[in-house]
Design a protein around this motif. Structure first.
Motif, mmCIF file in Angstrom:
data_model
loop_
_atom_site.group_PDB
_atom_site.id
_atom_site.type_symbol
_atom_site.label_atom_id
_atom_site.label_comp_id
_atom_site.label_asym_id
_atom_site.label_seq_id
_atom_site.Cartn_x
_atom_site.Cartn_y
_atom_site.Cartn_z
ATOM 1 N N LEU A 209 -4.414 -7.526 1.079
ATOM 2 C CA LEU A 209 -5.278 -8.948 0.699
ATOM 3 C C LEU A 209 -3.921 -9.788 0.457
ATOM 4 O O LEU A 209 -4.505 -10.985 0.481
ATOM 5 N N SER A 210 -2.979 -9.501 0.104
ATOM 6 C CA SER A 210 -1.923 -10.771 -0.560
ATOM 7 C C SER A 210 -0.684 -10.333 0.105
ATOM 8 O O SER A 210 -0.138 -8.952 -0.008
ATOM 9 N N CYS B 41 -5.568 3.846 -4.221
ATOM 10 C CA CYS B 41 -6.113 3.359 -3.149
ATOM 11 C C CYS B 41 -6.053 1.800 -3.341
ATOM 12 O O CYS B 41 -6.107 1.016 -2.418
ATOM 13 N N LEU B 42 -6.298 1.314 -4.845
ATOM 14 C CA LEU B 42 -6.550 -0.251 -4.976
ATOM 15 C C LEU B 42 -5.233 -0.683 -4.897
ATOM 16 O O LEU B 42 -4.938 -1.898 -4.344
ATOM 17 N N ALA B 43 -4.111 0.014 -5.252
ATOM 18 C CA ALA B 43 -2.767 -0.518 -5.180
ATOM 19 C C ALA B 43 -2.273 -0.809 -3.832
ATOM 20 O O ALA B 43 -1.795 -1.874 -3.152
ATOM 21 N N MET B 44 -2.890 0.162 -2.753
ATOM 22 C CA MET B 44 -2.488 -0.065 -1.442
ATOM 23 C C MET B 44 -3.141 -1.097 -0.661
ATOM 24 O O MET B 44 -2.905 -1.874 0.168
ATOM 25 N N SER B 45 -4.490 -1.410 -1.170
ATOM 26 C CA SER B 45 -5.258 -2.340 -0.455
ATOM 27 C C SER B 45 -4.673 -3.870 -0.908
ATOM 28 O O SER B 45 -5.122 -4.952 -0.358
ATOM 29 N N VAL B 46 -4.110 -3.940 -2.083
ATOM 30 C CA VAL B 46 -3.510 -5.350 -2.508
ATOM 31 C C VAL B 46 -2.537 -5.804 -1.568
ATOM 32 O O VAL B 46 -2.355 -6.915 -1.112
ATOM 33 N N THR C 168 -2.248 -4.359 9.779
ATOM 34 C CA THR C 168 -2.872 -3.294 10.518
ATOM 35 C C THR C 168 -2.461 -1.821 9.791
ATOM 36 O O THR C 168 -3.617 -1.089 9.534
ATOM 37 N N ALA C 169 -1.261 -1.705 9.621
ATOM 38 C CA ALA C 169 -0.923 -0.302 9.346
ATOM 39 C C ALA C 169 -1.245 0.087 7.763
ATOM 40 O O ALA C 169 -1.910 1.111 7.308
ATOM 41 N N PHE C 170 -1.238 -1.038 6.941
ATOM 42 C CA PHE C 170 -1.436 -0.732 5.375
ATOM 43 C C PHE C 170 -2.875 -0.657 5.132
ATOM 44 O O PHE C 170 -3.429 -0.065 4.344
ATOM 45 N N PHE D 271 2.631 -8.300 -3.853
ATOM 46 C CA PHE D 271 3.544 -6.997 -3.711
ATOM 47 C C PHE D 271 4.222 -6.441 -5.020
ATOM 48 O O PHE D 271 4.357 -5.395 -5.199
ATOM 49 N N THR D 272 4.140 -7.379 -6.071
ATOM 50 C CA THR D 272 4.517 -6.949 -7.490
ATOM 51 C C THR D 272 3.460 -6.432 -8.115
ATOM 52 O O THR D 272 3.737 -5.166 -8.448
#
Length: 412
Positions: free
Chosen positions: A302-303, A294-299, A375-377, A309-310
């Motif tokens: 945010l950026s 979940c944290l990985a997808m939220s990045v 929006t999708a992410f 993306f890395t």
């Protein structure tokens, strides 16, 4: 072909890794990397691109339960051979595709091929090594990471050399690898011992109420819901992440390298989390990996920089493949009898396929009509947060069942 036990283990695992690479990494996950080039060549909209991913999931969803019935009649080997054959032919068809309609036809058959391959493969190979179930599943799932690594390097490279037809050569390459895998399955994979005896043994055959009892098992329902969310979010991410990065100015070659990095880390993620789950418990490991995913997808919300993306790719690849493995193993942890395991695995896979059906088309719709990739992410992040809640509920429910079991044993 007679094989010693140690030789059989590694030959089956290597063949299984190749099979998951073809059926999952190439047939399901590579589409997102190929999409930007394929979309330009065929003039596809984001809605059409999302629907192509969805129709693959539709073929998978429609036949994943049927594949289990077919496997019980044909045997695992014939079913897997049929699935890989269908997938290989579809790769070749996509390489020659000239239209959206033609692509839609072969994407549908990719889903059908995956349905006949994946669950049957897992059930067949783990039946040979029941005491190493988690480890075997983890190793075979590593094929997805190897396939992602291959795709991340191969597709941008081919399109750099052949700007107009590189994506076609990519599909054709997948078809060649599919043929090699088909030969290995034919030569080395055998049905588990005593299959014919078990199928006619009334003790082995589950009573008619068994499927209903499995389908209403609250722990399996929770596992299925988590697996459905994994299917929805990860397939949508894999389809659109390449386009997302390019949209925000990331060089296509660098974007492909990030996909490859994802593949490298994913290779080790499944065995690692399988090992961790043996130490901290399956449900605890599912909670940890769900939160990190979940944290990985939220990045990505945010950026949208190269650094963002890395970080997204590193976090996601470190956890999501492990989450796949943990959920697959967990589906078989919550039944009591060996003959119930394939039913349980197929059942939670149905949730997974449903999620894969929904994810790409909803994401494509959000990208095109409601604010674009962010929006999708954001939707994918919120969906994964719901998955974390289901994982916590699974842990609570599992603990209650364990206490009830201990109380019954003490009473006896």
């Amino acid at each position: 072909m007679e094989l010693k036990s140690a030789s059989r283990f590694w030959i089956y695992v290597i063949t299984g890794m190749l099979s998951t690479m073809v059926a999952i990494a190439f047939a399901r996950m590579s589409y997102g990397v190929i999409l930007p080039y394929m979309s330009d060549s065929l003039s596809l909209s984001y809605k059409q691109s999302g629907f192509l991913g969805t129709i693959t999931s539709l073929g998978y969803l429609t036949l994943v339960l049927v594949a289990g019935i077919v496997a019980s009649k044909w045997g695992g080997k014939k079913t897997i051979l049929s699935g890989i054959s269908c997938t290989t032919i579809s790769f070749l068809g996509l390489a020659m595709s000239q239209s959206y309609t033609m692509s839609m036809f072969f994407m549908l058959f990719l889903g059908i091929g995956t349905a006949f391959t994946f669950t049957t493969l897992i059930s067949t190979v783990t039946a040979w090594f029941p005491s190493k179930r988690g480890f075997v599943i983890g190793l075979m799932t590593s094929g997805v990471g190897i396939g992602s690594l291959t795709t991340g390097f191969l597709v941008p490279y081919l399109n750099d050399i052949f700007p107009e037809h590189g994506w076609r050569y990519a599909w054709a390459t997948f078809s060649v690898i599919g043929c090699i895998t088909l030969i290995m399955i034919f030569l080395f994979i055998q049905n588990p011992p005593n299959t014919s005896k078990r199928s006619s043994d009334t003790k082995f055959a589950a009573p008619s109420i068994t499927p209903l009892r499995i389908y209403t098992n609250i722990n399996l329902v929770l596992v299925g819901l988590i697996y459905g969310i994994v299917g929805l979010t990860y397939l949508a991410q894999s389809i659109f992440i390449m386009s997302y990065m390019i949209e925000y100015g990331i060089d296509p070659i660098k974007a492909g390298q990030l996909i490859a990095l994802n593949g490298i880390i994913s290779i080790f993620s499944s065995p690692f989390w399988g090992y961790i789950s043996d130490r901290v418990g399956r449900s605890n490991a599912i909670i940890i990996t769900s939160i990190l995913t979940c944290l990985a997808m939220s990045v990505t919300v945010l950026s949208q920089s190269l650094l963002g993306f890395t970080l997204h790719m590193i976090l996601l690849s470190s956890t999501v493949s492990g989450l796949f493995t943990l959920v697959q193993a967990s589906s078989m942890d919550h039944v009591d009898e060996p003959h119930e395991m394939p039913i349980a695995f197929s059942y939670v896979t149905f949730y997974f396929a449903t999620g894969q059906l929904i994810g790409p088309i909803v994401s494509g719709w959000l990208i095109e009509d409601f604010g674009g990739f962010k929006t999708a992410f954001l939707m994918l992040t919120i969906t994964l947060a719901i998955g974390v809640l289901f994982a916590i509920l699974l842990r609570i429910s599992s603990r209650k069942k364990e206490k009830q079991t201990v109380n019954v044993e003490e009473t006896i």
